[in-house]
Design an enzyme around this catalytic site. Structure first.
Site, short mmCIF file in Angstrom:
data_model
loop_
_atom_site.label_atom_id
_atom_site.label_comp_id
_atom_site.label_asym_id
_atom_site.label_seq_id
_atom_site.Cartn_x
_atom_site.Cartn_y
_atom_site.Cartn_z
N ARG A 24 52.22 34.34 58.38
CA ARG A 24 51.36 35.51 58.61
C ARG A 24 51.90 36.73 57.87
O ARG A 24 53.07 36.78 57.47
CB ARG A 24 51.30 35.82 60.09
CG ARG A 24 50.44 34.88 60.88
CD ARG A 24 50.13 35.59 62.17
NE ARG A 24 49.22 34.83 62.98
CZ ARG A 24 49.59 34.14 64.05
NH1 ARG A 24 50.86 34.05 64.37
NH2 ARG A 24 48.69 33.51 64.76
N PHE A 30 54.25 31.95 71.13
CA PHE A 30 54.51 33.39 71.04
C PHE A 30 53.86 34.14 72.22
O PHE A 30 54.57 34.73 73.05
CB PHE A 30 54.01 33.88 69.67
CG PHE A 30 53.77 35.35 69.56
CD1 PHE A 30 54.72 36.27 70.00
CD2 PHE A 30 52.59 35.83 69.00
CE1 PHE A 30 54.50 37.64 69.89
CE2 PHE A 30 52.37 37.19 68.87
CZ PHE A 30 53.31 38.09 69.33
N VAL A 69 48.33 18.55 75.67
CA VAL A 69 47.18 18.80 76.56
C VAL A 69 45.89 18.20 75.99
O VAL A 69 44.93 17.98 76.72
CB VAL A 69 47.07 20.31 76.88
CG1 VAL A 69 46.81 21.12 75.64
CG2 VAL A 69 46.00 20.59 77.92
N ALA A 84 41.89 31.15 75.55
CA ALA A 84 42.28 32.08 74.48
C ALA A 84 41.43 31.82 73.25
O ALA A 84 41.65 30.88 72.49
CB ALA A 84 43.76 31.89 74.14
N TYR A 91 30.66 24.63 81.27
CA TYR A 91 31.25 24.30 82.57
C TYR A 91 30.87 25.33 83.63
O TYR A 91 30.67 25.01 84.79
CB TYR A 91 32.79 24.19 82.47
CG TYR A 91 33.25 22.76 82.34
CD1 TYR A 91 33.28 22.13 81.10
CD2 TYR A 91 33.63 22.02 83.46
CE1 TYR A 91 33.69 20.81 80.98
CE2 TYR A 91 34.04 20.71 83.34
CZ TYR A 91 34.07 20.10 82.11
OH TYR A 91 34.47 18.80 82.00
N TYR A 101 40.00 25.70 62.68
CA TYR A 101 40.40 26.62 63.75
C TYR A 101 39.18 27.38 64.28
O TYR A 101 38.91 27.38 65.47
CB TYR A 101 41.43 27.60 63.19
CG TYR A 101 42.02 28.57 64.19
CD1 TYR A 101 42.84 28.12 65.23
CD2 TYR A 101 41.82 29.94 64.07
CE1 TYR A 101 43.41 29.02 66.13
CE2 TYR A 101 42.39 30.84 64.96
CZ TYR A 101 43.19 30.37 65.99
OH TYR A 101 43.76 31.28 66.87
N THR A 131 47.77 39.92 66.78
CA THR A 131 48.77 40.37 67.75
C THR A 131 50.16 40.10 67.18
O THR A 131 50.35 39.12 66.46
CB THR A 131 48.56 39.63 69.08
OG1 THR A 131 47.25 39.95 69.57
CG2 THR A 131 49.58 40.03 70.13
N1 UDP Z 1 48.57 38.23 53.67
C1 UDP Z 1 49.20 38.75 52.55
N2 UDP Z 1 50.46 38.31 52.26
C2 UDP Z 1 51.13 37.41 53.03
C3 UDP Z 1 50.49 36.90 54.18
C4 UDP Z 1 49.20 37.33 54.47
O1 UDP Z 1 48.64 39.59 51.83
O2 UDP Z 1 52.28 37.08 52.69
C5 UDP Z 1 47.20 38.72 54.00
C6 UDP Z 1 46.20 37.60 54.27
O3 UDP Z 1 45.59 37.15 53.08
C7 UDP Z 1 45.21 38.32 55.20
C8 UDP Z 1 46.09 39.33 55.96
O4 UDP Z 1 47.27 39.47 55.18
O5 UDP Z 1 44.25 39.03 54.44
C9 UDP Z 1 46.44 38.89 57.36
O6 UDP Z 1 46.86 37.56 57.27
P1 UDP Z 1 47.52 36.76 58.47
O7 UDP Z 1 47.92 35.44 57.94
O8 UDP Z 1 48.55 37.60 59.13
O9 UDP Z 1 46.38 36.56 59.57
P2 UDP Z 1 44.79 36.50 59.57
O10 UDP Z 1 44.40 37.83 60.07
O11 UDP Z 1 44.24 36.24 58.19
O12 UDP Z 1 44.49 35.39 60.52
#
Ligand code: UDP
Length: 312
Positions: A186, A11, A57, A114, A159, A145, A175
């Site tokens: 997400r 992305f 990589v 990143a 480094y 992660y 983002t």
């Molecule tokens: N979330 C939600 N419903 C969904 C997907 C995510 O309520 O269908 C919530 C998730 O629990 C988190 C927030 O939205 O609190 C953002 O989640 P995301 O997976 O986008 O990324 P994160 O910021 O957690 O890495």
């Protein structure tokens, strides 16, 4: 310059490829398409300054010819992806960073990695400044992660200290924008897909947790500025306009004109309750701040997801 971008068909990586080509550079896009897709960069294949290298990589970075900049963006990045690909995620935040750093060292190139707001874990300081060391559960489901990204920062700084490598670290907060995957789990893609299809919107927990969402073109501008700055410490890039997840659902429902019902599901373990970048450093050092407002950015992203759903 000749710029190598790992995760170049992901992305954010694909938007970086476009930007550097527009700026007149040569781009080598490296990807193994674990979570990225060749479709994200197919439209660049005819560009004379663009090439693609399919490889993992984490096993090595066999780029031939001159290299001026390396941007390490390869990694699963959404929670469902990094939990599904736990081993790959840990290796791309560790083994792969050594490969990038070694290639940079051979060529006297600059390396930008990143990193992520996830290194702050479930933060006890709010908003998060770069000086905050974070509150990460080292054995929880997100640790594959979070800890890999923390180790990536460690390798990068080591480094720099040991070999004088020119390094930059960007800590990327949530983002969004076109080429996000509709099914990466997400919040924004889920809510948009559910709203467009008229399915129930799944809010995890009570929806009071907060996030702040940065449009991808703003992020890319910040990354380009950081890369060409002389600033080696980590820099947060994100939009400080913080909202609750429940508020975000209302905005998506309004912008899509959907009347999907909202359903509540269990909050995933270690889900951060608050997240908002302190971007004073980016403002001072890079003269950067986000320009695209949430309504405008959400609308563009909804239009993109609509076109993906209609053509699938
Ligand atoms: N979330 C939600 N419903 C969904 C997907 C995510 O309520 O269908 C919530 C998730 O629990 C988190 C927030 O939205 O609190 C953002 O989640 P995301 O997976 O986008 O990324 P994160 O910021 O957690 O890495």
């Amino acid at each position: 310059m000749r710029i190598v971008i790992t995760g170049g068909s992901g992305f954010i990586g694909s938007h970086l490829c476009e930007r550097f080509l527009d700026d007149g550079h040569e781009v080598v896009c490296v990807d193994n398409y674990l979570t990225g897709s060749p479709k994200n960069t197919d439209h660049l294949l005819d560009h004379p300054a663009f090439s693609r290298l399919e490889c993992n990589v984490s096993d090595g970075l066999p780029v031939e010819g001159p290299v001026d900049r390396i941007l390490h963006f390869a990694s699963p990045a959404s929670p469902i992806h990094y939990m599904r690909y736990a081993m790959e995620t840990m290796r791309v935040g560790s083994d792969a960073v050594f490969h990038c750093a070694e290639l940079a060292r051979q060529h006297g190139a600059r390396l930008l990695v990143a990193s992520t707001s996830e290194i702050y874990g479930d933060p006890l300081e709010h908003p998060q400044r770069e000086s905050y060391w974070g509150n990460v559960n080292p054995i929880g489901p997100r640790s594959v992660y979070d800890e890999a990204k923390r180790f990536m920062e460690t390798i990068t700084m080591a480094y720099r200290r040991e070999h004088g490598l020119e390094t930059r670290i960007v800590r990327i907060f949530n983002t969004y924008g076109p080429r996000m995957q509709l099914d990466d789990g997400r919040a924004l893609p889920n809510f948009c897909a559910q709203a467009i299809r008229g399915e129930p919107i799944t809010v995890y927990g009570d929806g009071s947790q907060t996030r702040s969402f940065c449009y991808v073109s703003d992020l890319v501008e910040g990354i380009v500025r950081l890369l060409e700055s002389d600033f080696p410490e980590p820099v947060n890039l994100g939009n400080p306009d913080e909202i609750t997840i429940r508020q975000m659902v209302d905005e998506v429902l309004e912008l899509t004109g959907s009347n999907s019902p909202v359903v509540y599901r269990e909050l995933p373990q270690d889900d951060p309750k608050l997240r908002c970048p302190d971007i004073r450093r980016a403002k001072e050092v890079l003269g950067w701040e986000p320009k695209v407002g949430r309504r405008e950015g959400f609308q563009k992203t909804i239009d993109y997801f609509r076109s993906v759903i209609e053509t699938s």
